[in-house]
Design a protein around this motif. Structure first.
Motif, PDB file in Angstrom:
ATOM      1  N   THR A  65       0.673  -1.218   0.006  1.00 15.47           N
ATOM      2  CA  THR A  65       0.023  -0.016   0.075  1.00 15.47           C
ATOM      3  C   THR A  65       0.842   1.398  -0.073  1.00 15.47           C
ATOM      4  O   THR A  65       0.452   2.309  -0.557  1.00 15.47           O
ATOM      5  N   ASN A  66       1.677   1.310   0.837  1.00 18.18           N
ATOM      6  CA  ASN A  66       2.858   2.556   0.934  1.00 18.18           C
ATOM      7  C   ASN A  66       3.442   2.514  -0.505  1.00 18.18           C
ATOM      8  O   ASN A  66       3.692   3.600  -1.056  1.00 18.18           O
ATOM      9  N   GLN A  68       2.494   1.615  -3.603  1.00 15.21           N
ATOM     10  CA  GLN A  68       1.246   2.304  -4.447  1.00 15.21           C
ATOM     11  C   GLN A  68       1.015   3.981  -4.243  1.00 15.21           C
ATOM     12  O   GLN A  68       0.916   4.453  -5.068  1.00 15.21           O
ATOM     13  N   GLU A  69       1.076   4.051  -3.038  1.00 12.98           N
ATOM     14  CA  GLU A  69       0.758   5.524  -2.574  1.00 12.98           C
ATOM     15  C   GLU A  69       2.004   6.452  -3.076  1.00 12.98           C
ATOM     16  O   GLU A  69       1.786   7.609  -3.531  1.00 12.98           O
ATOM     17  N   GLN A  70       3.119   6.082  -2.839  1.00 13.35           N
ATOM     18  CA  GLN A  70       4.463   6.583  -3.335  1.00 13.35           C
ATOM     19  C   GLN A  70       4.555   6.758  -4.868  1.00 13.35           C
ATOM     20  O   GLN A  70       5.011   7.852  -5.370  1.00 13.35           O
ATOM     21  N   LYS A  73       1.883   9.392  -5.810  1.00 12.22           N
ATOM     22  CA  LYS A  73       2.477  10.579  -5.490  1.00 12.22           C
ATOM     23  C   LYS A  73       3.483  11.149  -6.420  1.00 12.22           C
ATOM     24  O   LYS A  73       3.552  12.415  -6.768  1.00 12.22           O
TER      25      LYS A  73
END
Length: 76
Positions: A65-66, A68-70, A73
């Motif tokens: 999840t982290n 994918q968020e990065q 971003k």
């Protein structure tokens, strides 16, 4: 900064003695695991069986999840 992720693990008939654990995963990567019956902290190295499987699956989920968020971003 994001708050920690809380997960509760409950297992009936656990031969390792942990039937009710709370996992707190923090954004900086550290984790706090508490045995809800005794209020003692548990080291991830002490986990076995279903509790270890639960910990690994949640850790992998949070890392993905982290990532994918990065990617979102910094995507152009």
């Amino acid at each position: 900064m994001k708050a920690c992720n809380h997960f509760r693990f409950m297992d009936e008939g656990n031969e390792y003695g942990w039937n009710d654990l709370t996992f707190k995963f923090y954004p900086d990567g550290h984790v706090v695991i508490m045995d809800n019956e005794t209020s003692n902290l548990v080291n991830p190295k002490q986990l076995k069986g279903k509790a270890l499987d639960f910990y690994i699956r949640k850790r992998i989920y949070l890392i993905k999840t982290n990532l994918q968020e990065q990617q979102l971003k910094y995507a152009n």
